[in-house]
Design a protein around this motif. Structure first.
Motif, short mmCIF file in Angstrom:
data_model
loop_
_atom_site.label_atom_id
_atom_site.label_comp_id
_atom_site.label_asym_id
_atom_site.label_seq_id
_atom_site.Cartn_x
_atom_site.Cartn_y
_atom_site.Cartn_z
N GLU A 119 26.05 -27.08 22.26
CA GLU A 119 26.73 -25.92 21.69
C GLU A 119 26.06 -25.48 20.40
OE1 GLU A 119 30.21 -24.32 22.40
OE2 GLU A 119 28.85 -24.60 24.10
N GLU A 120 25.86 -26.45 19.54
CA GLU A 120 25.34 -26.13 18.23
C GLU A 120 23.93 -25.56 18.32
OE1 GLU A 120 27.31 -28.50 15.54
OE2 GLU A 120 25.64 -28.63 14.13
N ASN A 130 20.88 -23.29 26.77
CA ASN A 130 21.25 -22.70 28.04
C ASN A 130 22.42 -23.49 28.64
OD1 ASN A 130 21.19 -22.52 31.01
ND2 ASN A 130 19.40 -21.26 30.68
N GLU A 131 23.35 -22.78 29.28
CA GLU A 131 24.55 -23.49 29.74
C GLU A 131 24.27 -24.49 30.87
OE1 GLU A 131 24.45 -19.30 31.41
OE2 GLU A 131 24.49 -20.16 29.42
N ASP A 132 23.09 -24.44 31.45
CA ASP A 132 22.73 -25.44 32.46
C ASP A 132 22.34 -26.78 31.86
OD1 ASP A 132 23.09 -23.42 34.25
OD2 ASP A 132 20.99 -23.18 34.80
N VAL A 133 21.94 -26.75 30.59
CA VAL A 133 21.37 -27.96 30.00
C VAL A 133 22.37 -29.12 29.98
CG1 VAL A 133 20.44 -28.97 27.88
CG2 VAL A 133 19.66 -26.73 28.63
N PHE A 134 23.58 -28.81 29.55
CA PHE A 134 24.56 -29.90 29.43
C PHE A 134 24.89 -30.56 30.78
CE2 PHE A 134 29.14 -31.08 29.23
CZ PHE A 134 28.96 -32.28 28.58
N ALA A 161 32.83 -19.86 22.30
CA ALA A 161 33.91 -20.38 21.48
C ALA A 161 34.97 -21.05 22.35
CB ALA A 161 34.52 -19.27 20.65
N THR A 162 35.12 -20.54 23.56
CA THR A 162 36.09 -21.13 24.48
C THR A 162 35.80 -22.59 24.71
OG1 THR A 162 35.11 -19.46 25.84
CG2 THR A 162 37.34 -20.22 26.42
N HIS A 163 34.52 -22.85 24.95
CA HIS A 163 34.10 -24.21 25.24
C HIS A 163 34.67 -25.14 24.20
CE1 HIS A 163 30.85 -23.79 28.28
NE2 HIS A 163 31.13 -22.54 27.99
N LYS A 164 34.43 -24.77 22.97
CA LYS A 164 34.80 -25.65 21.88
C LYS A 164 36.30 -25.93 21.91
CE LYS A 164 31.33 -24.72 18.81
NZ LYS A 164 30.89 -23.60 18.02
N GLY A 192 38.65 -29.77 24.16
CA GLY A 192 39.39 -30.78 23.42
C GLY A 192 39.08 -30.81 21.94
N THR A 193 38.09 -31.58 21.63
CA THR A 193 37.78 -31.84 20.24
C THR A 193 37.70 -30.57 19.41
OG1 THR A 193 35.53 -31.85 21.02
CG2 THR A 193 36.54 -33.99 20.54
N PRO A 194 38.76 -30.22 18.72
CA PRO A 194 38.59 -29.19 17.72
C PRO A 194 37.71 -29.88 16.71
CG PRO A 194 40.91 -29.78 18.02
CD PRO A 194 40.09 -30.84 18.66
N ARG A 195 36.56 -29.41 16.54
CA ARG A 195 35.47 -30.27 16.12
C ARG A 195 35.82 -31.29 15.05
NH1 ARG A 195 31.03 -26.40 15.19
NH2 ARG A 195 31.05 -27.72 13.33
#
Lengths: 165, 294
Positions: free
Chosen positions: B68-69, B73-77, A2-5, A9-12
């Motif tokens: 994300e959706e 795996n976190e390496d993919v991006f 969730a942090t990533h999101k 930036g983009t709050p989706r």
């Protein structure tokens, strides 16, 4: 996650499903795809001294090519490909041998092959057989090497050694 | 008798291997070979005519959303972004193909890193079917050719465990530092200004930013900003000044990103309720890294 999101930036701003730069010209895309492949193939031809389209070695090449029937190569190298052009298929069916002592450094500036192939014979009939003991090498019985049981061959890895590109 | 399948849908991942992660030689090898996987040049000026930095940001942002959706795996991006940059550094590309290229890069990276790779159909769906699976597969070949089939790139993520175990971090903060570092690395991948930095630099800079952001130096002086930078520079044999500059750049990007998030929140507050997509949670954009709770 969730942090990533949140931090990124983009709050989706909508669903991830979207077209970013409008419609793609399909025909143009196909043309450019063919062009890109052809260029790759031309580069490969220059590099290996082999015309992959007509399936013939080039005069100018530093390699000596020897035909091997598709049935004699391991299954892995046979084409089980659908939709791919003939070129690729034929590529698989040819085997590379080099003229001994006639190796030139590869043309392509950036690509140094790890271990230039000095000898790369692929005599497939013998692969399955245990090679005969070499009596000529002297009266003394030599220690058996692993290579007595299969043929040494160096693999030509089509990959640059130093730089990533 | 009835048979039940008790296998869950959860992906099973390998345990971290201490033989790899605790061996100094592995870190040294990574540092030696990482340069090979950098894009050859800064391509906006030299190679691309049609593609602008903001377009890379757009496609990178989209790629991140898809990863994300799909819970990749976190390496993919970061790996996919590495392919994208390397391709763009050698091949002039039209703007209209950029999303296709992004999809191809994710397709390839996912095959390398995911236990269940993304399918071509799914990726095409994410482009709103502006491309077809056949085209994706065609261009996969082109990308592979341009990257010389050299797909096992070193990415910043590869350094995380090697660095983190050499820092005097409290045990209970490890997971948090790791998570923040990963987030910053992903953030760096979306920003074109950081694209030319070697992966080890991005990794150390991100971890530095993570540790500083979490203010772990309050309890341990060894983790103060300067001490930390020295330590990190020593671990990856980098210049202290370069590393400091990189970390500051990451922190600037982070600040901009947070600011943008907040701005968006305010703007969309005004237009609230107009569109369904704006109804998603907008209340929680943090302004400080420490507010990020996982």
């Amino acid at each position: 996650m969730a942090t990533h999101k949140r931090i990124l930036g983009t709050p989706r701003n909508g669903p991830a499903r979207r077209s970013l730069f409008g419609p793609v010209d399909r025909e143009q895309l196909q043309v450019e795809y063919q062009t890109a492949l052809r260029k790759d193939l031309e580069e490969a031809s220059r590099r290996w001294g082999f015309d992959f389209t007509s399936d013939k070695p080039l005069e100018s090449g530093g390699f000596q090519w020897e035909g091997v029937p598709a049935t004699e190569v391991p299954l892995l190298y046979r084409s089980c490909v659908f939709g791919l052009g003939q070129k690729r298929r034929r590529l698989m069916e040819a085997t590379l041998t080099t003229k001994r002592g006639r190796m030139e450094p590869p043309q392509s500036e950036k690509e140094n092959i790890p271990g230039t192939p000095e000898r790369c014979e692929l005599n497939l009939e013998n692969l399955e057989k245990t090679p005969e003991r070499r009596e000529s090498s002297g009266a003394k019985r030599k220690q058996t090497n692993l290579t007595d049981f299969y043929q040494t061959k160096r693999r030509v890895v089509w990959m640059p050694r130093k730089s990533g590109e | 008798m009835e048979l039940y399948c008790l296998e869950s849908d959860k992906t099973v991942r390998a345990q971290p291997d201490p033989n790899i992660l605790c061996d100094d030689r592995v870190l040294q090898s990574l540092l030696t070979i990482e340069e090979r996987f950098l894009p050859q040049c800064s391509y906006f000026q030299r190679v691309q005519k049609d593609i602008q930095p903001y377009m890379r940001r757009m496609v990178a942002g989209w790629m991140h959303e898809v990863c994300e959706e799909e819970k990749s795996n976190e390496d993919v991006f970061p790996l996919a972004i590495n392919y994208l940059d390397r391709f763009l550094a050698v091949m002039p590309t039209r703007k209209s193909y950029l999303q296709l290229l992004g999809a191809v890069c994710m397709f390839l990276a996912s095959k390398l890193k995911d236990s269940r790779p993304l399918s071509a159909e799914k990726l095409c769906m994410y482009t709103d079917n502006s491309i077809a699976p056949r085209e994706l597969l065609d261009w996969e070949l082109v990308v592979l050719g341009k990257l010389k089939w050299n797909m096992a790139s070193v990415i910043p993520n590869d350094f995380i465990e090697h660095i983190i175990r050499r820092l005097p971090l409290p045990k209970d903060k490890l997971a948090m530092v790791r998570k923040h570092t990963l987030t910053f690395i992903a953030l760096c991948a979306t920003d074109d200004r950081l694209a030319m930095n070697p992966p080890s630099m991005i990794a150390t800079g991100s971890m530095g930013a993570a540790v500083c952001g979490l203010q772990l130096d309050h309890s341990d002086q060894r983790l103060s900003r300067d001490n930390l930078t020295d330590l990190l520079a020593k671990i990856t044999n980098t210049e202290v000044d370069c590393l400091r500059a990189c970390q500051e750049q990451i922190e600037r990007v982070l600040a901009t990103s947070l600011q943008r998030g907040q701005q968006y929140r305010q703007e969309s507050g005004v237009r609230a309720g107009n569109k369904a997509r704006e109804q998603q949670d907008q209340s929680s954009t943090p302004t400080d890294v420490r507010d990020v709770n996982l």
